[in-house]
Design a protein around this motif. Sequence first.
Motif, mmCIF file in Angstrom:
data_model
loop_
_atom_site.group_PDB
_atom_site.id
_atom_site.type_symbol
_atom_site.label_atom_id
_atom_site.label_comp_id
_atom_site.label_asym_id
_atom_site.label_seq_id
_atom_site.Cartn_x
_atom_site.Cartn_y
_atom_site.Cartn_z
ATOM 1 N N LYS A 194 2.147 47.890 35.425
ATOM 2 C CA LYS A 194 3.347 47.357 35.289
ATOM 3 C C LYS A 194 3.331 46.386 34.190
ATOM 4 O O LYS A 194 4.295 45.828 33.508
ATOM 5 C CB LYS A 194 3.655 46.668 36.785
ATOM 6 C CG LYS A 194 4.124 47.672 37.816
ATOM 7 C CD LYS A 194 4.366 46.743 38.869
ATOM 8 C CE LYS A 194 4.752 47.885 40.110
ATOM 9 N NZ LYS A 194 5.312 47.041 41.421
ATOM 10 N N SER A 195 2.096 45.767 33.863
ATOM 11 C CA SER A 195 2.112 44.674 32.892
ATOM 12 C C SER A 195 1.062 45.015 31.947
ATOM 13 O O SER A 195 -0.228 45.378 32.334
ATOM 14 C CB SER A 195 1.935 43.450 33.554
ATOM 15 O OG SER A 195 1.834 42.429 32.513
ATOM 16 N N ALA A 196 1.189 45.153 30.544
ATOM 17 C CA ALA A 196 0.351 45.448 29.818
ATOM 18 C C ALA A 196 0.416 44.618 28.446
ATOM 19 O O ALA A 196 1.496 44.438 27.908
ATOM 20 C CB ALA A 196 0.262 46.782 29.160
ATOM 21 N N ARG A 197 -0.703 44.402 27.938
ATOM 22 C CA ARG A 197 -0.914 43.618 26.454
ATOM 23 C C ARG A 197 -1.854 44.157 25.720
ATOM 24 O O ARG A 197 -2.981 44.476 26.260
ATOM 25 C CB ARG A 197 -1.123 42.110 26.870
ATOM 26 C CG ARG A 197 -1.315 41.358 25.368
ATOM 27 C CD ARG A 197 -1.780 39.765 25.696
ATOM 28 N NE ARG A 197 -1.510 39.163 24.382
ATOM 29 C CZ ARG A 197 -1.673 37.803 24.322
ATOM 30 N NH1 ARG A 197 -1.902 37.143 25.362
ATOM 31 N NH2 ARG A 197 -1.666 37.100 23.187
ATOM 32 N N PHE A 198 -1.290 44.821 24.549
ATOM 33 C CA PHE A 198 -2.304 45.424 23.655
ATOM 34 C C PHE A 198 -2.658 44.444 22.486
ATOM 35 O O PHE A 198 -1.503 44.520 21.774
ATOM 36 C CB PHE A 198 -1.844 46.836 23.239
ATOM 37 C CG PHE A 198 -1.754 47.805 24.639
ATOM 38 C CD1 PHE A 198 -2.869 48.382 24.751
ATOM 39 C CD2 PHE A 198 -0.750 47.784 25.245
ATOM 40 C CE1 PHE A 198 -2.776 49.346 25.977
ATOM 41 C CE2 PHE A 198 -0.444 48.617 26.277
ATOM 42 C CZ PHE A 198 -1.742 49.241 26.761
ATOM 43 N N ARG A 199 -3.824 43.995 21.953
ATOM 44 C CA ARG A 199 -3.766 43.348 20.651
ATOM 45 C C ARG A 199 -4.981 44.290 20.106
ATOM 46 O O ARG A 199 -6.213 44.286 20.269
ATOM 47 C CB ARG A 199 -4.517 42.052 20.874
ATOM 48 C CG ARG A 199 -3.690 41.079 21.474
ATOM 49 C CD ARG A 199 -4.405 39.684 21.973
ATOM 50 N NE ARG A 199 -4.890 39.879 23.019
ATOM 51 C CZ ARG A 199 -5.564 38.991 23.972
ATOM 52 N NH1 ARG A 199 -5.644 37.801 23.047
ATOM 53 N NH2 ARG A 199 -6.246 39.103 25.005
ATOM 54 N N ILE A 200 -4.312 45.192 19.016
ATOM 55 C CA ILE A 200 -5.096 46.283 18.578
ATOM 56 C C ILE A 200 -4.943 46.445 17.091
ATOM 57 O O ILE A 200 -3.920 45.705 16.440
ATOM 58 C CB ILE A 200 -4.677 47.573 19.218
ATOM 59 C CG1 ILE A 200 -3.209 47.865 19.136
ATOM 60 C CG2 ILE A 200 -4.913 47.737 20.800
ATOM 61 C CD1 ILE A 200 -2.674 49.186 19.721
ATOM 62 N N PHE A 201 -6.003 47.056 16.543
ATOM 63 C CA PHE A 201 -5.768 47.317 15.157
ATOM 64 C C PHE A 201 -5.626 48.753 15.019
ATOM 65 O O PHE A 201 -6.478 49.780 15.399
ATOM 66 C CB PHE A 201 -7.278 46.858 14.318
ATOM 67 C CG PHE A 201 -7.195 47.059 12.710
ATOM 68 C CD1 PHE A 201 -6.943 45.884 11.891
ATOM 69 C CD2 PHE A 201 -7.414 48.428 12.259
ATOM 70 C CE1 PHE A 201 -6.945 46.267 10.625
ATOM 71 C CE2 PHE A 201 -7.600 48.598 11.116
ATOM 72 C CZ PHE A 201 -7.247 47.602 10.220
ATOM 73 N N VAL A 202 -4.708 49.219 14.626
ATOM 74 C CA VAL A 202 -4.338 50.681 14.322
ATOM 75 C C VAL A 202 -4.008 51.179 12.896
ATOM 76 O O VAL A 202 -3.050 50.593 12.299
ATOM 77 C CB VAL A 202 -3.193 51.099 15.231
ATOM 78 C CG1 VAL A 202 -2.695 52.447 14.900
ATOM 79 C CG2 VAL A 202 -3.540 50.834 16.635
#
Length: 521
Positions: A194-202
Amino acid sequence: MSESAAASRSPLLVEDLFYVILDFLAEPTSPSPFDTGIPFTTLDPDGRRVLAVVARTCRAFTQPCLDRLWRRLTSLEPLLRCYASQKGRRLQFPCPAEWAVIKRYTHRIQQLEVQEGHSYFLLQCAIFESPLLPNLKALKWKMRSTFHTTSTLLIQPLLAPGLVILDFCQLQHDEALVLASFFQALPSRCPSLKSARFRIFVDAQSGLTDIFSQALCGLKKLESLTVDGPVGNPVNDNALQHLLMSPQFQELGLSIQSYHLRKFCPPPSDIPLRNIKDLNLRLDDLSQITEFLRPGNQGFGEIALHLERLEFATVIASLFTGLSSHPRKSTLRVLKLLSTHSLLGNNFSIQDMSLCVLSFNTFRPLICHTNLQRLIINMGNPITLNDEELAELAHNWPLLEILDLSYICPLLRQAKKITFRGLLSLAANCPELRQVALTLDGRQVPSGVAVSSKAIMALRFPNSPINNQTRLVAKFLLTHFPSLSDIRLQTDPMEVQFGVDRYAQEWLKVYQYLFRERAGG
């Protein structure tokens, strides 16, 4: 003796009360140093020691105490301690008997934070144990640069069907196939997310953008989403349209470039961001988002917009107009407009700057938001208001707690100016006000005004002249704001380096006098 009488003499015999006591021991007592969407907080070691002792007291206490002791972990290291002995030898893969001991506790873990070596070691041992923690509900995963490039593989055993909250941080290069496998597995392995946080290098060339975007669209129960990273926006155009138009989202945090929205213009009959309560966007063009506003049909609670350039006043006025609603229906509590760059980085001439001045008419549409608690306008735009106009605005915001209408650039000569009387009008109209930042003309210090506020504790006045009346200004502030403990001097390092605030030294003396008076009292 009856059962009720025995319970009244021994509160521990009341099951619900006993569980409340255990929850009190298990729950943390101090806020976490981590900035995360997951409700992780620092665990109280004393309370956990007491739980461990109570668990050994009698068999009736063992299971409920162990459930609370293992419910929230900041590392998987406690599972490694389940080995018969780890003293005097290197970490080794657990044998089947040791795995059996470990599995007595894995089903109790509901919230987990992974960011250190012992956790990674255990996950290497459990790479084929899926799910390792069958009842895991919240996971914070922070990739560290000291580990090998395929360490994202190690998160696979933690993907459980009951996972509701995920905070995934991976800001280093990882193998594209490994990340793709992780993204593709999310919708099927974590259908309850239900809750997501993505701190990503793409890397845009790796093809991960489409795979990540497809994964986001496949999370059918997702209500809160934040995506950020050091390079661009890892969400493609189709996913961005889905995020903006889907009624399932209540919180949304994204970085949006104007070219993402050029081909997407929803008709007036459609309502984008329909159920969004908390909106946090990084924009290179504010006018793009104003096209998605439908006055009176969106129930925003908090809005934070981070702007990559200085915007014209007409664009900001359009934003405020798009946020307007009937006062009785207004839900907006927090509005922040912030600049992502120093004003020194904007190549605006003085003539251009005149088009960026925010006036009373700019702010007028915000009068309808009578539940407003925080208003922070800190973009470098000059603001021209007089005391009467500021008082009229404040009169409609009786619940205001934080107000920032400051700016660091010199104001045009013909512009209106706020004075200390305007500051006092804020105190009179906003009894909950705790922090204020204003750029004002402080060369005249009023006297004989019987207005004071014990709520205001912090003030900041960038680029505000006081004609070296440091002691007089300090006494005025102490008289009208007796709880004042901080005259904030922190500003943009670039502004300090180049001396943009010409009056910073005068306010430093005010702060020093205030500090001496407090110390002497």
